[in-house]
Motif scaffolding. Structure first.
Motif, PDB file in Angstrom:
ATOM      1  N   ALA A  23     -34.440 -30.513 -11.913  1.00  0.00           N
ATOM      2  CA  ALA A  23     -34.657 -31.358 -13.093  1.00  0.00           C
ATOM      3  C   ALA A  23     -35.368 -30.568 -14.195  1.00  0.00           C
ATOM      4  N   LEU A  24     -36.328 -29.734 -13.820  1.00  0.00           N
ATOM      5  CA  LEU A  24     -37.012 -28.903 -14.811  1.00  0.00           C
ATOM      6  C   LEU A  24     -36.031 -27.943 -15.470  1.00  0.00           C
ATOM      7  N   LEU A  25     -35.174 -27.341 -14.687  1.00  0.00           N
ATOM      8  CA  LEU A  25     -34.185 -26.414 -15.237  1.00  0.00           C
ATOM      9  C   LEU A  25     -33.247 -27.114 -16.224  1.00  0.00           C
ATOM     10  N   ILE A  26     -32.819 -28.316 -15.871  1.00  0.00           N
ATOM     11  CA  ILE A  26     -31.896 -29.064 -16.733  1.00  0.00           C
ATOM     12  C   ILE A  26     -32.573 -29.490 -18.031  1.00  0.00           C
ATOM     13  N   THR A  27     -33.836 -29.888 -17.947  1.00  0.00           N
ATOM     14  CA  THR A  27     -34.511 -30.442 -19.114  1.00  0.00           C
ATOM     15  C   THR A  27     -35.227 -29.401 -19.969  1.00  0.00           C
ATOM     16  N   SER A  28     -35.464 -28.212 -19.428  1.00  0.00           N
ATOM     17  CA  SER A  28     -36.174 -27.186 -20.195  1.00  0.00           C
ATOM     18  C   SER A  28     -35.645 -25.807 -19.807  1.00  0.00           C
ATOM     19  N   ARG A  29     -34.621 -25.380 -20.511  1.00  0.00           N
ATOM     20  CA  ARG A  29     -34.015 -24.068 -20.214  1.00  0.00           C
ATOM     21  C   ARG A  29     -35.010 -22.924 -20.363  1.00  0.00           C
ATOM     22  N   ARG A  30     -36.000 -23.070 -21.242  1.00  0.00           N
ATOM     23  CA  ARG A  30     -36.972 -21.994 -21.428  1.00  0.00           C
ATOM     24  C   ARG A  30     -37.885 -21.860 -20.215  1.00  0.00           C
ATOM     25  N   ALA A  31     -37.942 -22.866 -19.360  1.00  0.00           N
ATOM     26  CA  ALA A  31     -38.783 -22.834 -18.159  1.00  0.00           C
ATOM     27  C   ALA A  31     -37.978 -22.427 -16.929  1.00  0.00           C
ATOM     28  N   TRP A  32     -36.903 -21.670 -17.129  1.00  0.00           N
ATOM     29  CA  TRP A  32     -35.998 -21.359 -16.015  1.00  0.00           C
ATOM     30  C   TRP A  32     -36.691 -20.589 -14.900  1.00  0.00           C
ATOM     31  N   GLN A  33     -37.618 -19.709 -15.233  1.00  0.00           N
ATOM     32  CA  GLN A  33     -38.305 -18.946 -14.184  1.00  0.00           C
ATOM     33  C   GLN A  33     -39.171 -19.862 -13.316  1.00  0.00           C
ATOM     34  N   ALA A  34     -39.926 -20.736 -13.962  1.00  0.00           N
ATOM     35  CA  ALA A  34     -40.749 -21.692 -13.214  1.00  0.00           C
ATOM     36  C   ALA A  34     -39.861 -22.627 -12.390  1.00  0.00           C
ATOM     37  N   ALA A  35     -38.733 -23.038 -12.960  1.00  0.00           N
ATOM     38  CA  ALA A  35     -37.823 -23.933 -12.245  1.00  0.00           C
ATOM     39  C   ALA A  35     -37.258 -23.265 -10.995  1.00  0.00           C
ATOM     40  N   LEU A  36     -36.878 -22.002 -11.117  1.00  0.00           N
ATOM     41  CA  LEU A  36     -36.353 -21.282  -9.946  1.00  0.00           C
ATOM     42  C   LEU A  36     -37.433 -21.068  -8.894  1.00  0.00           C
ATOM     43  N   LEU A  37     -38.637 -20.763  -9.341  1.00  0.00           N
ATOM     44  CA  LEU A  37     -39.744 -20.585  -8.401  1.00  0.00           C
ATOM     45  C   LEU A  37     -40.093 -21.904  -7.719  1.00  0.00           C
ATOM     46  N   GLN A  38     -39.976 -22.990  -8.457  1.00  0.00           N
ATOM     47  CA  GLN A  38     -40.256 -24.310  -7.898  1.00  0.00           C
ATOM     48  C   GLN A  38     -39.172 -24.750  -6.921  1.00  0.00           C
ATOM     49  N   ALA A  39     -37.921 -24.513  -7.252  1.00  0.00           N
ATOM     50  CA  ALA A  39     -36.811 -25.067  -6.481  1.00  0.00           C
ATOM     51  C   ALA A  39     -36.324 -24.179  -5.340  1.00  0.00           C
ATOM     52  N   SER A  40     -36.274 -22.883  -5.564  1.00  0.00           N
ATOM     53  CA  SER A  40     -35.598 -22.007  -4.602  1.00  0.00           C
ATOM     54  C   SER A  40     -36.243 -21.936  -3.221  1.00  0.00           C
ATOM     55  N   PRO A  41     -37.530 -21.635  -3.106  1.00  0.00           N
ATOM     56  CA  PRO A  41     -38.096 -21.531  -1.748  1.00  0.00           C
ATOM     57  C   PRO A  41     -37.938 -22.814  -0.917  1.00  0.00           C
ATOM     58  N   PRO A  42     -38.279 -23.999  -1.471  1.00  0.00           N
ATOM     59  CA  PRO A  42     -38.096 -25.186  -0.635  1.00  0.00           C
ATOM     60  C   PRO A  42     -36.618 -25.503  -0.354  1.00  0.00           C
ATOM     61  N   ALA A  43     -35.739 -25.210  -1.305  1.00  0.00           N
ATOM     62  CA  ALA A  43     -34.310 -25.468  -1.064  1.00  0.00           C
ATOM     63  C   ALA A  43     -33.786 -24.587   0.064  1.00  0.00           C
ATOM     64  N   ILE A  44     -34.148 -23.312   0.030  1.00  0.00           N
ATOM     65  CA  ILE A  44     -33.715 -22.405   1.104  1.00  0.00           C
ATOM     66  C   ILE A  44     -34.388 -22.786   2.412  1.00  0.00           C
ATOM     67  N   GLY A  45     -35.679 -23.148   2.344  1.00  0.00           N
ATOM     68  CA  GLY A  45     -36.389 -23.581   3.550  1.00  0.00           C
ATOM     69  C   GLY A  45     -35.747 -24.801   4.189  1.00  0.00           C
ATOM     70  N   CYS A  46     -35.364 -25.773   3.371  1.00  0.00           N
ATOM     71  CA  CYS A  46     -34.680 -26.966   3.902  1.00  0.00           C
ATOM     72  C   CYS A  46     -33.343 -26.594   4.530  1.00  0.00           C
ATOM     73  N   THR A  47     -32.615 -25.698   3.869  1.00  0.00           N
ATOM     74  CA  THR A  47     -31.320 -25.262   4.406  1.00  0.00           C
ATOM     75  C   THR A  47     -31.497 -24.587   5.759  1.00  0.00           C
ATOM     76  N   LEU A  48     -32.478 -23.721   5.870  1.00  0.00           N
ATOM     77  CA  LEU A  48     -32.734 -23.046   7.144  1.00  0.00           C
ATOM     78  C   LEU A  48     -33.204 -24.031   8.212  1.00  0.00           C
ATOM     79  N   LEU A  49     -33.925 -25.038   7.794  1.00  0.00           N
ATOM     80  CA  LEU A  49     -34.433 -26.027   8.752  1.00  0.00           C
ATOM     81  C   LEU A  49     -33.299 -26.882   9.320  1.00  0.00           C
ATOM     82  N   VAL A  50     -32.337 -27.250   8.485  1.00  0.00           N
ATOM     83  CA  VAL A  50     -31.257 -28.120   8.965  1.00  0.00           C
ATOM     84  C   VAL A  50     -30.091 -27.350   9.556  1.00  0.00           C
TER      85      VAL A  50
END
Length: 133
Positions: free
Chosen positions: A98-125
Motif C-alpha cells: 500500500a505504501l508503494l502504491i500510494t507513495s512512489r517516492r517511498a519505494w525503498q521504505a516500501a520494499l524494506l517494509q514488505a519484502s522480508p515479511p512477504a518472503i518469510g510468510c512464503t517460506l513458512l507456508v
C-alpha cells in the motif's frame, strides 16, 4: 526453511518496531521530520495524531508477529504460532505494498517494509503446501 522464515519475519518486526518509535515517540524531532518529509511545525502538529495512530498500528503488527515467532521457536508445529506469524507478516507485506502504491517516492521504505515479511510468510507456508500435495 523455518529458521529463514522466522529470521525474515523478525526483520519485519524490527522494521515495524522502529516505525512505532519514530511515529509515536519521536514524531516532532528533526531527524524524524526529515525522514518523513514533514518540515514545518504546522505540518508536524497537524499530522501528530495520525502518526501516533499509525505507529501504534505498527507496534500491534510487530507484537502479533513476535508472538507467532516465539510460539514457533518453542514448538515448530504450533498452529497458533504459524497463524499469528502469517497474519502479522501478511499484514506487514500488504501495508508495504500500500505504501508503494500510494507513495512512489517511498519505494525503498516500501520494499524494506514488505519484502522480508512477504518472503518469510512464503517460506513458512511452502512446506505446508508441499505436504498437502
Amino acid at each position: 526453511m523455518l529458521i529463514a522464515a522466522l529470521a525474515l519475519l523478525t526483520v519485519g518486526v524490527l522494521f515495524h518496531g522502529a516505525a512505532f518509535v519514530l511515529e509515536s515517540l519521536m514524531w516532532g524531532r528533526p531527524t524524524t521530520r526529515r525522514l518523513f518529509g514533514v518540515h514545518s511545525d504546522d505540518a508536524v502538529a497537524a499530522t501528530r495524531v495520525l502518526a501516533v495512530n499509525q505507529g501504534v498500528y505498527n507496534l500491534v503488527l510487530a507484537a502479533i508477529t513476535t508472538a507467532g515467532v516465539v510460539l514457533l521457536i518453542g514448538d515448530p508445529g504450533s498452529t497458533v504460532g504459524a497463524t499469528l506469524a502469517l497474519a502479522g507478516g501478511a499484514a506487514m507485506a500488504i501495508a508495504g505494498i500500500a505504501l508503494l502504491i500510494t507513495s512512489r517516492r517511498a519505494w525503498q521504505a516500501a520494499l524494506l517494509q514488505a519484502s522480508p515479511p512477504a518472503i518469510g510468510c512464503t517460506l513458512l507456508v511452502s512446506p505446508l503446501v508441499t505436504a498437502s500435495t
